[in-house]
Design an enzyme around this catalytic site. Structure first.
Site, short mmCIF file in Angstrom:
data_model
loop_
_atom_site.label_atom_id
_atom_site.label_comp_id
_atom_site.label_asym_id
_atom_site.label_seq_id
_atom_site.Cartn_x
_atom_site.Cartn_y
_atom_site.Cartn_z
N LYS A 49 0.82 -1.22 0.00
CA LYS A 49 0.00 0.00 0.00
C LYS A 49 0.85 1.27 0.00
CE LYS A 49 -3.51 -2.71 -0.01
NZ LYS A 49 -2.97 -3.97 0.46
N TYR A 263 -11.91 -15.04 3.60
CA TYR A 263 -10.82 -14.07 3.79
C TYR A 263 -10.36 -14.09 5.25
CZ TYR A 263 -8.64 -9.49 4.49
OH TYR A 263 -7.79 -8.48 4.84
N TYR A 289 -2.47 -12.82 3.25
CA TYR A 289 -2.22 -12.52 1.83
C TYR A 289 -1.08 -13.36 1.25
CZ TYR A 289 -5.18 -8.39 2.42
OH TYR A 289 -6.22 -7.56 2.66
C1 LIG Z 1 -3.71 -5.22 0.34
C2 LIG Z 1 -2.76 -6.35 0.26
C3 LIG Z 1 -2.71 -7.16 -0.88
C4 LIG Z 1 -3.64 -7.03 -2.03
O1 LIG Z 1 -3.46 -5.87 -2.79
P1 LIG Z 1 -4.68 -5.31 -3.62
O2 LIG Z 1 -4.12 -4.19 -4.37
O3 LIG Z 1 -5.74 -4.92 -2.64
O4 LIG Z 1 -5.17 -6.41 -4.49
C5 LIG Z 1 -1.76 -8.15 -0.94
N1 LIG Z 1 -0.93 -8.37 0.11
C6 LIG Z 1 -0.98 -7.62 1.22
C7 LIG Z 1 -0.05 -7.96 2.31
C8 LIG Z 1 -1.89 -6.58 1.34
O5 LIG Z 1 -1.93 -5.86 2.46
#
Ligand SMILES: *Cc1c(COP(=O)(O)O)cnc(C)c1O
Length: 334
Positions: A49, A263, A289
């Site tokens: 992010k 999720y 993730y």
């Molecule tokens: C937000 C996030 C993602 C996914 O990214 P998007 O752009 O929302 O698809 C992947 N890995 C981590 C660790 C995240 O925080």
């Protein structure tokens, strides 16, 4: 692609390292595996992010905003990084943290990302699951305006064409690293949530005419829905860049078989992936993730989706603070 056309602040540690994973590759008997360390972007323990926030903070500044609002799950990495970026650039921040994950550990709402959110001084609104987050933020933004504030709403995940520019930039960076090293990248694999990372990567790799396919491993949304969302973001991002050539719909590849029950809910394959990377490479993934995305990559290697001579780059998108909110699932580890 002229990224300099867009308002941006520069704070991430870039280029992020591109590291080989030789022991993991050998263990799996698979292709050459590399990891691009976007967990090392530098802002409040890093993650993907931060790249989006360079452009989102740029846009908020250009708009004269003074307060950032955003939303996500309780252990949202996006909220943590947004709060940190807000602090760094002198914005107030408010986070809407939805209790979307059923997780009954007593520390879940205190440790990991939530601890960091509190440290940055963000105002936290814990809201029930199924809350309409866009509506909740819009309502709060109206209240703030009445108080004379200038709120700027960052949608969930920062996944707008503006946020996706951060991943166009990451893709360009990856192509430059590959060229410098004489490396031919055959596939890129990463965790896909709200789609902005994948859309940016696709636009960046297409814009660079690299032909490298991007496989997004969904951590939450069904394939058809996420593919449609990524395609819309690809279109929006390509348009904002004035990209001339049309990006074919089949460039967007999402796999949704590694989500598990929901999720944020652990899967055995995720636990295996997190442990394997830690033990073979000293590489720390996260349970929500990158652990699931790596479980997907491992499965694809085992199913011979790649040629032995291929080079596959895994984008480590961060998320490691959430590990601490899930400590109990790794109890079985010796
Ligand atoms: C937000 C996030 C993602 C996914 O990214 P998007 O752009 O929302 O698809 C992947 N890995 C981590 C660790 C995240 O925080």
């Amino acid at each position: 692609m002229l990224l300099s056309r867009f308002p941006r602040v520069n704070f991430i540690h870039a280029p992020t390292p591109l590291e080989e994973l030789p022991r993991l590759s050998k263990h799996l008997g698979g292709p050459a595996l590399l990891v691009k360390r976007d967990d090392c972007t530098g802002l409040a323990l890093g993650g993907n992010k931060a790249r989006k926030l360079e452009f989102l903070i740029g846009a908020a500044t250009a708009r004269g905003a003074d307060t950032l609002l955003t939303a996500g799950g309780v252990q949202s990495n996006h909220c943590r990084q947004t709060a940190a970026a807000a602090a760094k650039y002198g914005f107030a921040s408010e986070l809407f943290l939805t209790r979307s994950v059923q997780w009954n550990e007593p520390t879940y709402e205190r440790t990991g990302n939530v601890l960091l959110d509190r440290l940055t001084g963000a105002k936290l609104h814990f809201v029930p699951r199924d809350t309409d987050l866009d509506q909740a933020m819009a309502r709060r933004a109206e209240e703030l305006k009445k108080q004379g504030k200038k709120p700027f709403v960052v949608p969930v995940g920062g996944s707008t064409p503006t946020g996706a520019l951060g991943y166009v930039s990451s893709a360009v960076e990856l192509v430059a690293q590959a060229n410098e090293r004489g490396l031919v990248v055959d596939h890129v694999v990463h965790a896909s949530g709200s789609g902005g990372t994948q859309a940016g990567l696709i636009v960046g790799l297409e814009g660079a005419n690299s032909g490298v396919p991007v496989i997004g491993i969904s951590v939450s949304r069904p394939k058809a829905r996420l593919e449609a969302e990524v395609r819309a973001l690809v279109q929006g991002t390509a348009d904002s860049l004035g990209l001339q050539h049309r990006i074919a719909a089949d460039r967007t590849i999402v796999l949704d078989e590694y989500i598990g029950s929901a999720y944020g809910q652990p899967t055995p394959a995720m636990i295996e992936a997190v442990e394997l990377c830690a033990r073979l490479e000293g590489l720390v993934l996260d349970p929500v993730y990158t652990g699931k995305a790596m479980a997907g990559l491992i499965d694809l290697v085992r199913k011979k989706r790649f040629k032995p001579t291929d080079t596959v780059v895994f984008i480590h998108t961060g998320g490691t603070p959430a590990l601490f909110a899930y400590d109990s699932i790794f109890d079985a580890a010796p």
